[in-house]
Design a protein around this motif. Structure first.
Motif: not given
Length: 327
Positions: A150-152, A154, A156, A158, A177, A182, A184, A205
């Motif tokens: 999900y972080c990949k 989206n 920056d 989360v 990270a 990823i 964050l 989150d």
């Protein structure tokens, strides 16, 4: 003998007795057993977190088992540097000691202060616990892979809460990270309690804090723990796999010991070190650690210094490679 001479001799004898009495009183004061007054433990972290609980448990056991008068005072800020520097600059009489978190091995690299394991006298360590990743109970991911994917998707976006820029939990989130590739949005709070409160209040989150600070919210069903960043699973969350079990090579562990100012006399320093050893070996203290999911392995002052020095080298290199700076 003339009356005048007798009076002179008598006066001299009385003066000698008084001098002996004063000398004896002075010697008694100088050799008075430590502690003869209240010992103040300065905790670097906010009330309610794992370090605060540790300080108060140690204070209570010192009172119950040793008969000491002990207070706890919280002085927060600067990834623990505020509290530790307060102890560092206190009178070296043994009556002001403090918690020594793993951040002692990071603060100098972060640029918060010229403070490292050589700046203070280390007394011993008897508690450690791993970092962990927490999310809301209704979050759309149930493991680290789901979260990371999900972080990949989206970058920056989360928001991940931590206990302050440069804190061990911020370093843990940055390490996660880095290992996962990823990006964050790191959000600092005043301690782990503040980070978890923000997560519970939907300000962020996710949160990266310790197992001992977040397990009760997992037990209550308010939060989910997606992974523990230690070699072993947490005793309080045995069903939660480690990051390594999920394919991410993470091992970020927080330790908290105790410190005193430099130049405390040897006898007082030994008394403080021995008192902590006594506390750490009690069933009450071991039970306290176990119920909080913490390791209660005891490290003597010498062993603690060796561990802190090793982490100083490790975290100095890590902080530099990740480009983390104090804000």
């Amino acid at each position: 003998m003339k009356k005048r001479d007798f009076r002179r001799i008598l006066a001299g004898a009385m003066a000698g007795v008084m001098m002996l009495g004063l000398t004896a009183c002075g010697s008694s004061n100088e050799s008075a057993a430590f502690p003869s007054d209240t010992v103040n433990i300065v905790c670097h972290a906010k009330e309610g977190g794992g370090s605060d609980a540790l300080a108060r448990e140690v204070a209570q056991v010192m009172q119950d088992k040793l008969g000491w008068s002990v207070t706890v005072e919280n002085k927060t800020g600067g990834s623990g540097s505020v509290g530790m520097q307060y102890v560092q600059n206190s009178k070296p009489d043994g009556y002001t000691i403090g918690t020594a978190p793993v951040e002692l091995s990071m603060i100098q690299a972060l640029g918060y202060a010229e403070l490292n394991p050589d700046s203070v006298s280390l007394l011993g360590c008897g508690m450690s616990w791993s970092a962990a990743l927490y999310v809301p109970k209704d979050a759309p991911y149930d493991n680290m892979e789901d979260f990371i994917n999900y972080c990949k998707e989206n970058p920056d976006v989360v928001k991940v809460a931590n206990s302050g820029i440069g804190s061990i939990w911020h370093i843990a989130a940055c390490a996660m990270a880095d290992k996962a590739g990823i990006s964050l949005n790191h959000v600092p709070y005043d301690g782990a309690t503040g980070a978890l409160t923000a997560l519970l209040g939907s300000e962020v989150d996710a949160a990266v804090v310790g197992t001992c600070e977040g397990y009760s919210y997992v037990d209550s069903g308010d939060l989910k723990c997606l992974g523990v960043f230690g070699e072993d699973r947490s005793a309080t969350m045995p069903d939660v796999p480690t990051a390594k079990e999920q394919g991410y090579d993470l091992n970020v562990v927080c330790w908290v010991g105790f410190l005193a100012p430099k130049d405390v006399d040897e006898a007082t320093l030994t008394t403080l070190q021995d008192s902590l050893k006594t506390v750490f070996e009690t069933d009450e203290y071991k039970s306290f650690c176990e119920t909080r999911g913490c390791d209660s392995t005891y490290y003597s002052a010498e062993e603690f210094k060796k561990m802190a020095d090793s982490d100083f080298t490790y975290y100095s290199e890590l902080i530099s490679s990740l480009g983390i700076v104090a804000q």
